[in-house]
Design an enzyme around this catalytic site. Structure first.
Site, PDB file in Angstrom:
ATOM      1  N   LYS A  10       0.842  -1.206   0.000  1.00 52.63           N
ATOM      2  CA  LYS A  10       0.000   0.000   0.000  1.00 52.63           C
ATOM      3  C   LYS A  10       0.880   1.260   0.000  1.00 52.63           C
ATOM      4  O   LYS A  10       2.095   1.167   0.221  1.00 52.63           O
ATOM      5  CB  LYS A  10      -0.910  -0.039   1.231  1.00 52.63           C
ATOM      6  CG  LYS A  10      -1.856  -1.257   1.233  1.00 52.63           C
ATOM      7  CD  LYS A  10      -2.737  -1.269   2.474  1.00 52.63           C
ATOM      8  CE  LYS A  10      -3.650  -2.489   2.477  1.00 52.63           C
ATOM      9  NZ  LYS A  10      -4.555  -2.507   3.652  1.00 52.63           N
ATOM     10  N   TYR A  50     -12.295  -3.461  -3.297  1.00 55.89           N
ATOM     11  CA  TYR A  50     -12.805  -3.436  -1.923  1.00 55.89           C
ATOM     12  C   TYR A  50     -14.328  -3.555  -1.863  1.00 55.89           C
ATOM     13  O   TYR A  50     -14.951  -3.097  -0.907  1.00 55.89           O
ATOM     14  CB  TYR A  50     -12.338  -2.162  -1.210  1.00 55.89           C
ATOM     15  CG  TYR A  50     -10.875  -2.196  -0.811  1.00 55.89           C
ATOM     16  CD1 TYR A  50     -10.399  -3.168   0.077  1.00 55.89           C
ATOM     17  CD2 TYR A  50      -9.962  -1.269  -1.300  1.00 55.89           C
ATOM     18  CE1 TYR A  50      -9.060  -3.209   0.450  1.00 55.89           C
ATOM     19  CE2 TYR A  50      -8.618  -1.307  -0.922  1.00 55.89           C
ATOM     20  CZ  TYR A  50      -8.176  -2.271  -0.050  1.00 55.89           C
ATOM     21  OH  TYR A  50      -6.861  -2.318   0.331  1.00 55.89           O
ATOM     22  N   ASN A 113      -1.681  -0.326   7.325  1.00 51.94           N
ATOM     23  CA  ASN A 113      -1.128  -1.655   7.625  1.00 51.94           C
ATOM     24  C   ASN A 113      -0.229  -2.233   6.521  1.00 51.94           C
ATOM     25  O   ASN A 113      -0.058  -3.442   6.400  1.00 51.94           O
ATOM     26  CB  ASN A 113      -2.245  -2.623   8.046  1.00 51.94           C
ATOM     27  CG  ASN A 113      -3.243  -2.884   6.935  1.00 51.94           C
ATOM     28  OD1 ASN A 113      -3.127  -2.342   5.843  1.00 51.94           O
ATOM     29  ND2 ASN A 113      -4.223  -3.740   7.208  1.00 51.94           N
ATOM     30  N   HIS A 116      -1.502  -5.649   1.515  1.00 50.97           N
ATOM     31  CA  HIS A 116      -2.730  -6.431   1.387  1.00 50.97           C
ATOM     32  C   HIS A 116      -2.381  -7.810   0.850  1.00 50.97           C
ATOM     33  O   HIS A 116      -1.479  -7.944   0.030  1.00 50.97           O
ATOM     34  CB  HIS A 116      -3.680  -5.736   0.402  1.00 50.97           C
ATOM     35  CG  HIS A 116      -4.779  -6.616  -0.114  1.00 50.97           C
ATOM     36  ND1 HIS A 116      -5.979  -6.747   0.528  1.00 50.97           N
ATOM     37  CD2 HIS A 116      -4.830  -7.446  -1.192  1.00 50.97           C
ATOM     38  CE1 HIS A 116      -6.743  -7.616  -0.136  1.00 50.97           C
ATOM     39  NE2 HIS A 116      -6.064  -8.051  -1.187  1.00 50.97           N
ATOM     40  N   GLU A 127      -9.018 -10.893  -7.639  1.00 52.67           N
ATOM     41  CA  GLU A 127      -8.132  -9.730  -7.535  1.00 52.67           C
ATOM     42  C   GLU A 127      -7.075  -9.734  -8.637  1.00 52.67           C
ATOM     43  O   GLU A 127      -6.774  -8.693  -9.225  1.00 52.67           O
ATOM     44  CB  GLU A 127      -7.488  -9.700  -6.145  1.00 52.67           C
ATOM     45  CG  GLU A 127      -8.523  -9.415  -5.056  1.00 52.67           C
ATOM     46  CD  GLU A 127      -8.018  -9.644  -3.639  1.00 52.67           C
ATOM     47  OE1 GLU A 127      -6.833 -10.038  -3.476  1.00 52.67           O
ATOM     48  OE2 GLU A 127      -8.792  -9.431  -2.691  1.00 52.67           O
TER      49      GLU A 127
HETATM   50  P1  CMP Z   1      -7.018  -5.067   3.898  1.00 61.56           P
HETATM   51  O1  CMP Z   1      -6.599  -6.423   4.324  1.00 61.56           O
HETATM   52  O2  CMP Z   1      -6.386  -4.485   2.691  1.00 61.56           O
HETATM   53  O3  CMP Z   1      -8.609  -5.043   3.695  1.00 61.56           O
HETATM   54  C1  CMP Z   1      -9.426  -3.951   3.989  1.00 61.56           C
HETATM   55  C2  CMP Z   1      -8.658  -2.803   4.550  1.00 61.56           C
HETATM   56  O4  CMP Z   1      -9.428  -1.800   5.131  1.00 61.56           O
HETATM   57  C3  CMP Z   1      -7.773  -3.297   5.670  1.00 61.56           C
HETATM   58  O5  CMP Z   1      -6.714  -4.056   5.119  1.00 61.56           O
HETATM   59  C4  CMP Z   1      -7.391  -1.975   6.333  1.00 61.56           C
HETATM   60  O6  CMP Z   1      -6.275  -1.376   5.720  1.00 61.56           O
HETATM   61  C5  CMP Z   1      -8.605  -1.084   6.048  1.00 61.56           C
HETATM   62  N1  CMP Z   1      -9.348  -0.775   7.248  1.00 61.56           N
HETATM   63  C6  CMP Z   1      -9.461   0.453   7.782  1.00 61.56           C
HETATM   64  N2  CMP Z   1     -10.229   0.419   8.871  1.00 61.56           N
HETATM   65  C7  CMP Z   1     -10.620  -0.865   9.053  1.00 61.56           C
HETATM   66  C8  CMP Z   1     -11.428  -1.529  10.017  1.00 61.56           C
HETATM   67  N3  CMP Z   1     -11.993  -0.884  11.024  1.00 61.56           N
HETATM   68  N4  CMP Z   1     -11.580  -2.868   9.884  1.00 61.56           N
HETATM   69  C9  CMP Z   1     -11.027  -3.539   8.854  1.00 61.56           C
HETATM   70  N5  CMP Z   1     -10.261  -2.943   7.908  1.00 61.56           N
HETATM   71  C10 CMP Z   1     -10.066  -1.630   8.011  1.00 61.56           C
END
Ligand code: CMP
Length: 144
Positions: A10, A50, A113, A116, A127
């Site tokens: 990311k 998403y 984070n 992904h 994806e």
């Molecule tokens: P990812 O695994 O890419 O999938 C959805 C993304 O939404 C997650 O990682 C986070 O980066 C983002 N995200 C932000 N807020 C939340 C939340 N409260 N719960 C889950 N995902 C979140």
């Protein structure tokens, strides 16, 4: 099973210079890099990527953030790469990620984070289709 996973660094991971570290860990583990590109994803692409999070309160900020700068999109191949890749990434909330995982070593908040990884074989196929054309995927021969 022998499979493929979509792994994306990311914008926070790209900006912090963690791309090489993530590639290194997947290579070291024994996975094969099948495709890689740096792109700033469009809103349309991110809405599809998403889709399962449409309507959630973090959906808009998530799209704004991921769309804000280049990401590094990759396809990795190998034995159980979907589940092993998720383990290597660590829990979605980095505060709960084990040390030794990518998020456990480099992140602390969910909204930043770093990377992904596909959560199932089905998501991986969806994806990969979304992010890559078939001719962008390398064909490896002599695979072990
Ligand atoms: P990812 O695994 O890419 O999938 C959805 C993304 O939404 C997650 O990682 C986070 O980066 C983002 N995200 C932000 N807020 C939340 C939340 N409260 N719960 C889950 N995902 C979140």
């Amino acid at each position: 099973a022998h499979e493929r996973s979509f792994i994306m660094v990311k914008p926070d991971g790209v900006q912090r210079g963690i791309v090489g570290e993530i590639i290194k860990r997947f290579e070291q583990r024994g996975f094969k890099l099948v495709a890689l590109k740096m792109v700033t994803p469009t809103r349309v692409l991110l809405e599809q990527h998403y889709d399962e999070h449409q309507g959630k309160k973090f959906f808009e900020p998530l799209l704004q953030y991921i769309g804000s700068g280049p990401v590094v999109a990759m396809v990795w191949e190998g034995l159980n790469v979907v589940s092993v890749g998720r383990k290597m990434l660590g829990a979605t909330d980095p505060a709960k990620s084990e040390p030794g995982t990518i998020r456990g070593d480099f992140a602390i908040v969910t909204g930043r984070n770093i990377a992904h990884g596909s959560d199932s074989d089905k998501s991986a196929k969806r994806e990969i289709d979304l992010w890559f054309r078939a001719d962008e995927l390398a064909v490896w021969t002599n695979s072990a």
